[in-house]
Design an enzyme around this catalytic site. Structure first.
Site, PDB file in Angstrom:
ATOM      1  CG  ASP A 259      35.150 120.404  -9.234  1.00  0.00           C
ATOM      2  OD1 ASP A 259      36.082 120.845  -9.915  1.00  0.00           O
ATOM      3  OD2 ASP A 259      33.962 120.700  -9.450  1.00  0.00           O
TER       4      ASP A 259
ATOM      5  CG  ASN B 177      22.274 121.478 -10.984  1.00  0.00           C
ATOM      6  OD1 ASN B 177      23.266 122.209 -10.877  1.00  0.00           O
ATOM      7  ND2 ASN B 177      22.339 120.166 -10.845  1.00  0.00           N
TER       8      ASN B 177
ATOM      9  CG  HIS C   6      26.615 121.948 -10.084  1.00  0.00           C
ATOM     10  ND1 HIS C   6      26.046 121.190 -11.077  1.00  0.00           N
ATOM     11  CD2 HIS C   6      27.824 122.314 -10.566  1.00  0.00           C
ATOM     12  CE1 HIS C   6      26.871 121.100 -12.099  1.00  0.00           C
ATOM     13  NE2 HIS C   6      27.966 121.788 -11.828  1.00  0.00           N
TER      14      HIS C   6
ATOM     15  CD  GLU D  94      25.182 117.894  -9.200  1.00  0.00           C
ATOM     16  OE1 GLU D  94      24.504 118.924  -9.409  1.00  0.00           O
ATOM     17  OE2 GLU D  94      25.607 117.169 -10.104  1.00  0.00           O
TER      18      GLU D  94
END
Ligand code: GLP
Length: 248
Positions: free
Chosen positions: A67, A136, A138, A143
């Site tokens: 990314d 979380n 991801h 996400e």
């Protein structure tokens, strides 16, 4: 899924580096998928040490990064392109012609995402994908959401992720709000995946990943569908998960 519990960050990094070393020995032209964040830095250091003593070479390997932030110049201190250069590429013999990262500044981001997936396909797909994990759940920048995307795509970052990343920027306003990331399909098409996590704050995310249930609210949980995944976690995470299970 193979789960390896190690004592600490250093051992996690050595285990991951050993897996990379074995795979590169088996196939010098390995197509690697690499990650940023604080988690893989120790693995890169360990690989650099092994390169320096002649145990591993990257000359024939290619690298696709997961990314990149949108709106940062690739030379910006916090861009992932710069991260890879400083933490890994400049210390090994990888051919820069064979290192790739999505261009978060591309005018046509949709076209850039398609170009990136095509490039990966043309290189025969990713052989070994390294992943960290967000608090979380991801992976890359996929996400938690009602819907996840299969291919490389642009994503708006969650407030929690922006806050977690703000430690690297001078002001919170500077932290990018969006990024280009490989999608869930891009990641799951890798022939082999190794996910690293250390520190109790990753315990919830790892618990979701090992739960036997798959949810778009924990993107990492989809790794349970993949036939060849190694998860390396430290004792702190293993203990935190056990504590929660004992209380429940
Ligand atoms: C970022 C990256 C992820 C990484 C995650 C965790 O959001 N896009 O690839 O896994 O942060 O980072 P850290 O390893 O610093 O906890």
């Amino acid at each position: 899924m193979r789960v390896l519990v190690v004592e600490n960050y250093e051992e996690m990094s050595r285990e991951a580096a050993s897996l990379f070393q074995i795979r590169i020995e088996e196939k010098p032209g390995l197509v690697l998928g690499l990650a940023t964040g604080s988690t893989p830095i120790g693995t890169y250091k360990e690989l650099i040490n092994r390169y320096q003593v002649g145990k591993i070479r990257f000359q024939q390997a290619s690298v696709f990064n997961l990314d990149e932030y949108c709106g940062l110049d690739k030379n910006h201190e916090q861009s992932y392109a710069r991260f890879m250069e400083e933490n890994f590429f400049r210390s090994i013999d990888v051919d820069r012609k064979n290192t790739f990262i999505p261009n978060g500044n591309a005018k046509d981001r949709q076209a850039e995402c398609e170009r990136y997936d095509t490039l990966i396909r043309e290189r025969g797909g990713i052989d070994l994908q390294l992943l960290g994990i967000g608090e979380n759940g991801h992976i890359g920048f996929n996400e938690p959401n009602d819907l996840l995307s299969a291919g490389t795509h642009q994503v708006e970052l969650e407030q929690g992720t922006i806050e977690a990343n703000s430690r690297f920027f001078v002001t919170r306003e500077e932290v990018p709000k969006s990024a280009l990331t490989m999608g869930m399909g891009t990641i799951l098409k890798a022939k082999e995946i190794v996910l690293l996590a250390s520190g109790a704050k990753k315990a919830d995310a790892i618990q979701g990943l090992l739960s036997g249930k798959i949810s778009t609210k924990n993107p990492a949980s989809f790794l349970q569908l993949h036939p060849r995944v190694t998860v390396i976690i430290d004792r702190e995470i293993a203990d935190a998960i056990k504590l929660k299970q004992d209380v429940a």
